[in-house]
Design a protein around this motif. Structure first.
Motif, PDB file in Angstrom:
ATOM      1  N   THR A 227      -5.555   2.917   3.170  1.00  0.00           N
ATOM      2  CA  THR A 227      -4.199   3.023   3.183  1.00  0.00           C
ATOM      3  C   THR A 227      -3.528   1.987   2.028  1.00  0.00           C
ATOM      4  N   PHE A 228      -4.072   0.772   2.136  1.00  0.00           N
ATOM      5  CA  PHE A 228      -3.517  -0.276   1.317  1.00  0.00           C
ATOM      6  C   PHE A 228      -3.769   0.348  -0.241  1.00  0.00           C
ATOM      7  N   ALA A 229      -5.017   0.735  -0.486  1.00  0.00           N
ATOM      8  CA  ALA A 229      -5.414   1.181  -1.677  1.00  0.00           C
ATOM      9  C   ALA A 229      -4.518   2.458  -2.238  1.00  0.00           C
ATOM     10  N   ARG A 230      -4.270   3.334  -1.253  1.00  0.00           N
ATOM     11  CA  ARG A 230      -3.356   4.458  -1.842  1.00  0.00           C
ATOM     12  C   ARG A 230      -1.848   4.262  -2.010  1.00  0.00           C
ATOM     13  N   LEU A 231      -1.441   3.463  -1.049  1.00  0.00           N
ATOM     14  CA  LEU A 231       0.051   3.119  -1.085  1.00  0.00           C
ATOM     15  C   LEU A 231       0.298   2.022  -1.932  1.00  0.00           C
ATOM     16  N   GLY A 232      -0.706   1.209  -2.029  1.00  0.00           N
ATOM     17  CA  GLY A 232      -0.322  -0.070  -2.969  1.00  0.00           C
ATOM     18  C   GLY A 232      -0.727   0.313  -4.614  1.00  0.00           C
ATOM     19  N   LYS A 233      -1.466   1.398  -4.670  1.00  0.00           N
ATOM     20  CA  LYS A 233      -1.760   2.005  -5.787  1.00  0.00           C
ATOM     21  C   LYS A 233      -2.891   0.934  -6.515  1.00  0.00           C
TER      22      LYS A 233
END
Length: 316
Positions: A227-233
């Motif tokens: 989630t962090f990687a996806r939403l935080g790009k």
């Protein structure tokens, strides 16, 4: 969060025992590194003897994760693990109070270019770490070479909280402490191209977790890394550290970013994470924090492996 500030209330007599203990620890940590390692091992032996509940948790974890090992081999690992936990107390004090130059002499770092490249490109980084006993000193040593923000949980004791935050943040004036529950702040930092220390290797409950194997045991594994990687790009860059034998210091290893991560399936992502966790732990199992209840959340119908905690009675 704002930088920690000293308050006059910290001098209240109720805090004097803590100040006395911290002062004694500060004095001890001025000793040579080789002596601190010996003192740490002695402290670890005392912890092994008296911390019965934690020892039992570690025993159960080792039985689950290394079922094919002999009992004698697991018993030896358990003792070494408690020695590592004892050393960790002095390593924490070193990280907080040693002069930077003295601390730097103990560090061997590989892979710093992965963080430098991301920073040059303005790319956020989830610095995926593990709960090794060396995590405090590892973060301090890396913080001297790179800007690393950290997930932070405020301590109940305000004096200890002040000392802890001041010790952690002194290595990097630009570092930020982000409340563990403040997901929005974390995502904002990642989108600004910052690197954030994050460890997904503990049991945070059934919510936002999936059950995937860890050493062959179904383990509730958070999907927050994806989630962090996806939403935080952001890129996910694994980071490990270990205590070297013979008092030679510490080896810090920043691994290449995970490729094609996150993927379309969070369960598959969690499997990849646990595979890395297994690999990292297997390299230095005696330095991992086995005293945590990693398998407390179980699939439906499966009993918990640990005994219930004894609740302390509140004073009226």
């Amino acid at each position: 969060m704002d930088r920690p500030r000293f308050k006059r209330s910290f001098l209240h007599p109720r805090h004097w025992p803590l100040w006395l203990g911290l002062g004694l620890l500060w004095l001890l940590v001025q000793l040579p590194y080789s002596v601190l390692l010996l003192l740490g091992r002695a402290l670890g032996w005392l912890m092994f003897v008296f911390m019965v509940e934690r020892r039992r948790v570690a025993e159960i974890n080792l039985q689950l994760c290394f079922a094919d090992w002999t009992e004698q081999r697991r018993a030896q690992l358990l003792r070494e693990n408690f020695a590592s936990n004892g050393i960790a107390l002095f390593e924490t004090a070193m990280a907080w109070w040693w002069p930077r130059k003295r601390l730097q002499k103990l560090a061997q770092i590989d892979g710093l270019e992965h963080l430098q490249r991301a920073a040059a490109e303005g790319q956020g980084v989830v610095l995926m770490s593990l709960h090794f006993t060396t995590l405090e000193i590892g973060a301090a040593l890396l913080g001297q070479r790179a800007t690393i923000d950290g997930m932070y949980r405020e301590h109940r004791n305000p004096v200890f909280d002040w000392v802890q935050r001041r010790g952690r943040e002194r290595h990097n004036a630009d570092a930020l402490a982000i409340e563990r529950e403040d997901v929005r702040a974390m995502l904002r930092s990642l989108r600004r191209g910052r690197a954030i220390w994050y460890a997904p290797d503990q049991d945070y409950g059934r919510k936002a977790s999936v059950f995937v194997p860890l050493f062959g045991v179904p383990a509730a594994t958070v999907t927050a890394t994806s989630t962090f990687a996806r939403l935080g790009k952001a890129r996910v860059v694994p980071f490990t550290q270990c205590r070297l034998p013979g008092g030679k210091g510490y080896h810090l290893h920043i691994h290449p970013a995970l490729e094609d991560f996150p993927g379309p399936d969070e369960t598959a992502d969690a499997l990849r994470i646990n595979a890395f966790v297994e690999q990292a732990i297997s390299a230095h199992p005696e330095q991992y924090m086995w005293v945590h209840r990693r398998f407390k959340t179980r699939p439906e119908g499966e009993s918990r492996p640990y005994a219930k905690r004894k609740r302390r009675r509140r004073r009226r």
